[in-house]
Design a protein around this motif. Structure first.
Motif, PDB file in Angstrom:
ATOM      1  N   TRP A  20      -3.131 -16.394   5.167  1.00  0.00           N
ATOM      2  CA  TRP A  20      -3.703 -15.428   4.230  1.00  0.00           C
ATOM      3  C   TRP A  20      -2.584 -15.385   3.058  1.00  0.00           C
ATOM      4  CZ3 TRP A  20      -8.403 -13.897   3.326  1.00  0.00           C
ATOM      5  CH2 TRP A  20      -8.676 -12.794   2.374  1.00  0.00           C
ATOM      6  N   PRO A  21      -2.864 -15.131   1.756  1.00  0.00           N
ATOM      7  CA  PRO A  21      -1.959 -14.966   0.688  1.00  0.00           C
ATOM      8  C   PRO A  21      -0.948 -13.833   0.988  1.00  0.00           C
ATOM      9  CG  PRO A  21      -4.185 -15.062  -0.213  1.00  0.00           C
ATOM     10  CD  PRO A  21      -4.244 -14.947   1.147  1.00  0.00           C
ATOM     11  N   VAL A  22       0.122 -13.988   0.906  1.00  0.00           N
ATOM     12  CA  VAL A  22       1.259 -12.994   1.406  1.00  0.00           C
ATOM     13  C   VAL A  22       1.152 -11.793   0.297  1.00  0.00           C
ATOM     14  CG1 VAL A  22       3.247 -13.874  -0.063  1.00  0.00           C
ATOM     15  CG2 VAL A  22       3.486 -12.611   2.082  1.00  0.00           C
ATOM     16  N   ASP A  23       0.549 -11.883  -1.100  1.00  0.00           N
ATOM     17  CA  ASP A  23       0.647 -11.052  -2.009  1.00  0.00           C
ATOM     18  C   ASP A  23      -0.711 -10.241  -1.747  1.00  0.00           C
ATOM     19  OD1 ASP A  23      -0.867 -13.211  -2.887  1.00  0.00           O
ATOM     20  OD2 ASP A  23      -0.075 -12.867  -4.874  1.00  0.00           O
ATOM     21  N   GLN A  24      -1.762 -10.449  -1.077  1.00  0.00           N
ATOM     22  CA  GLN A  24      -2.773  -9.828  -1.021  1.00  0.00           C
ATOM     23  C   GLN A  24      -3.266  -8.767   0.135  1.00  0.00           C
ATOM     24  OE1 GLN A  24      -5.631 -10.187  -3.284  1.00  0.00           O
ATOM     25  NE2 GLN A  24      -3.948 -11.457  -4.556  1.00  0.00           N
ATOM     26  N   PRO A  25      -3.844  -7.768   0.250  1.00  0.00           N
ATOM     27  CA  PRO A  25      -4.012  -7.071   1.414  1.00  0.00           C
ATOM     28  C   PRO A  25      -4.763  -7.786   2.587  1.00  0.00           C
ATOM     29  CG  PRO A  25      -5.011  -6.073  -0.475  1.00  0.00           C
ATOM     30  CD  PRO A  25      -4.607  -7.449  -0.839  1.00  0.00           C
ATOM     31  N   VAL A  26      -4.230  -7.517   3.709  1.00  0.00           N
ATOM     32  CA  VAL A  26      -4.938  -8.172   4.921  1.00  0.00           C
ATOM     33  C   VAL A  26      -6.445  -7.791   5.054  1.00  0.00           C
ATOM     34  CG1 VAL A  26      -4.624  -8.554   7.231  1.00  0.00           C
ATOM     35  CG2 VAL A  26      -2.613  -8.439   6.045  1.00  0.00           C
ATOM     36  N   PRO A  27      -7.297  -8.613   5.088  1.00  0.00           N
ATOM     37  CA  PRO A  27      -8.695  -8.020   5.168  1.00  0.00           C
ATOM     38  C   PRO A  27      -9.005  -7.369   6.557  1.00  0.00           C
ATOM     39  CG  PRO A  27      -8.734 -10.439   5.731  1.00  0.00           C
ATOM     40  CD  PRO A  27      -7.316  -9.969   5.346  1.00  0.00           C
ATOM     41  N   ALA A  28     -10.002  -6.558   6.474  1.00  0.00           N
ATOM     42  CA  ALA A  28     -10.423  -5.718   7.697  1.00  0.00           C
ATOM     43  C   ALA A  28     -10.800  -6.632   8.711  1.00  0.00           C
ATOM     44  CB  ALA A  28     -11.644  -4.714   7.100  1.00  0.00           C
ATOM     45  N   GLY A  29     -10.455  -6.232   9.834  1.00  0.00           N
ATOM     46  CA  GLY A  29     -10.485  -6.857  11.041  1.00  0.00           C
ATOM     47  C   GLY A  29      -9.346  -7.918  11.357  1.00  0.00           C
ATOM     48  N   TRP A  30      -8.383  -7.995  10.576  1.00  0.00           N
ATOM     49  CA  TRP A  30      -7.267  -8.771  10.794  1.00  0.00           C
ATOM     50  C   TRP A  30      -6.038  -7.714  10.568  1.00  0.00           C
ATOM     51  CZ3 TRP A  30      -7.901 -14.034  11.680  1.00  0.00           C
ATOM     52  CH2 TRP A  30      -9.182 -14.431  11.195  1.00  0.00           C
ATOM     53  N   ARG A  31      -4.933  -8.614  11.280  1.00  0.00           N
ATOM     54  CA  ARG A  31      -3.500  -7.788  11.297  1.00  0.00           C
ATOM     55  C   ARG A  31      -2.508  -8.841  10.938  1.00  0.00           C
ATOM     56  NH1 ARG A  31      -5.265  -8.016  16.356  1.00  0.00           N
ATOM     57  NH2 ARG A  31      -3.518  -8.763  17.995  1.00  0.00           N
ATOM     58  N   LYS A  32      -1.473  -8.461  10.605  1.00  0.00           N
ATOM     59  CA  LYS A  32      -0.254  -9.534  10.350  1.00  0.00           C
ATOM     60  C   LYS A  32       0.252  -9.830  11.791  1.00  0.00           C
ATOM     61  CE  LYS A  32       1.317  -7.469   5.905  1.00  0.00           C
ATOM     62  NZ  LYS A  32       2.343  -6.901   5.206  1.00  0.00           N
ATOM     63  N   ALA A  33       0.486 -11.314  11.798  1.00  0.00           N
ATOM     64  CA  ALA A  33       0.949 -11.755  13.069  1.00  0.00           C
ATOM     65  C   ALA A  33       2.601 -12.009  13.123  1.00  0.00           C
ATOM     66  CB  ALA A  33       0.333 -13.053  13.281  1.00  0.00           C
ATOM     67  N   GLY A  34       3.128 -11.490  12.075  1.00  0.00           N
ATOM     68  CA  GLY A  34       4.816 -11.590  11.796  1.00  0.00           C
ATOM     69  C   GLY A  34       5.276 -12.816  11.514  1.00  0.00           C
ATOM     70  N   MET A  35       4.446 -13.598  10.819  1.00  0.00           N
ATOM     71  CA  MET A  35       4.839 -14.991  10.213  1.00  0.00           C
ATOM     72  C   MET A  35       4.604 -14.890   9.109  1.00  0.00           C
ATOM     73  SD  MET A  35       6.476 -17.673  10.495  1.00  0.00           S
ATOM     74  CE  MET A  35       6.731 -19.393   9.520  1.00  0.00           C
ATOM     75  N   HIS A  36       5.510 -15.249   8.006  1.00  0.00           N
ATOM     76  CA  HIS A  36       5.283 -15.575   6.660  1.00  0.00           C
ATOM     77  C   HIS A  36       6.220 -16.568   6.186  1.00  0.00           C
ATOM     78  CE1 HIS A  36       8.562 -12.607   5.829  1.00  0.00           C
ATOM     79  NE2 HIS A  36       8.887 -13.176   4.909  1.00  0.00           N
ATOM     80  N   GLY A  37       5.754 -17.247   5.196  1.00  0.00           N
ATOM     81  CA  GLY A  37       6.447 -18.389   4.581  1.00  0.00           C
ATOM     82  C   GLY A  37       5.849 -19.432   3.766  1.00  0.00           C
ATOM     83  N   THR A  38       6.166 -20.746   3.781  1.00  0.00           N
ATOM     84  CA  THR A  38       5.455 -21.624   2.969  1.00  0.00           C
ATOM     85  C   THR A  38       4.222 -21.844   3.630  1.00  0.00           C
ATOM     86  OG1 THR A  38       6.344 -23.427   4.117  1.00  0.00           O
ATOM     87  CG2 THR A  38       7.761 -22.823   2.219  1.00  0.00           C
ATOM     88  N   PRO A  39       3.304 -22.506   3.149  1.00  0.00           N
ATOM     89  CA  PRO A  39       2.025 -22.901   4.088  1.00  0.00           C
ATOM     90  C   PRO A  39       2.091 -23.880   4.956  1.00  0.00           C
ATOM     91  CG  PRO A  39       1.350 -22.936   1.351  1.00  0.00           C
ATOM     92  CD  PRO A  39       2.805 -22.503   1.626  1.00  0.00           C
TER      93      PRO A  39
END
Length: 77
Positions: free
Chosen positions: A27-46
């Motif tokens: 998911w794009p890092v600069d967009q709110p996480v959609p309903a039903g989803w949560r951050k999994a603790g990893m961000h970086g390059t695609p």
């Protein structure tokens, strides 16, 4: 214009998200996480995020199916 999901990008433009069925997505890092989803603790390059998902999502079956199969005595392997 470069997409946030451009695998050749060196910019940390995406994050890994997970839903209640333990299914992963990017998911794009600069967009709110959609309903039903949560951050999994990893961000970086695609590319980094996709590699992380391949490493951690080793059983593609939804959680509810895995639980049902376990209750029925079927280990799925």
């Amino acid at each position: 214009m470069t997409s946030w999901l451009d695998e050749d990008s060196d910019e940390p433009t995406c994050q890994v998200v997970i839903n209640n069925e333990e299914q992963y997505s990017l998911w794009p890092v600069d967009q709110p996480v959609p309903a039903g989803w949560r951050k999994a603790g990893m961000h970086g390059t695609p590319r980094e995020c996709a590699a992380h998902v391949r490493e951690v999502w080793t059983d593609m079956r939804p959680l509810s199916l895995r639980v049902t199969m376990q209750q029925d005595g079927d280990t799925g392997g």
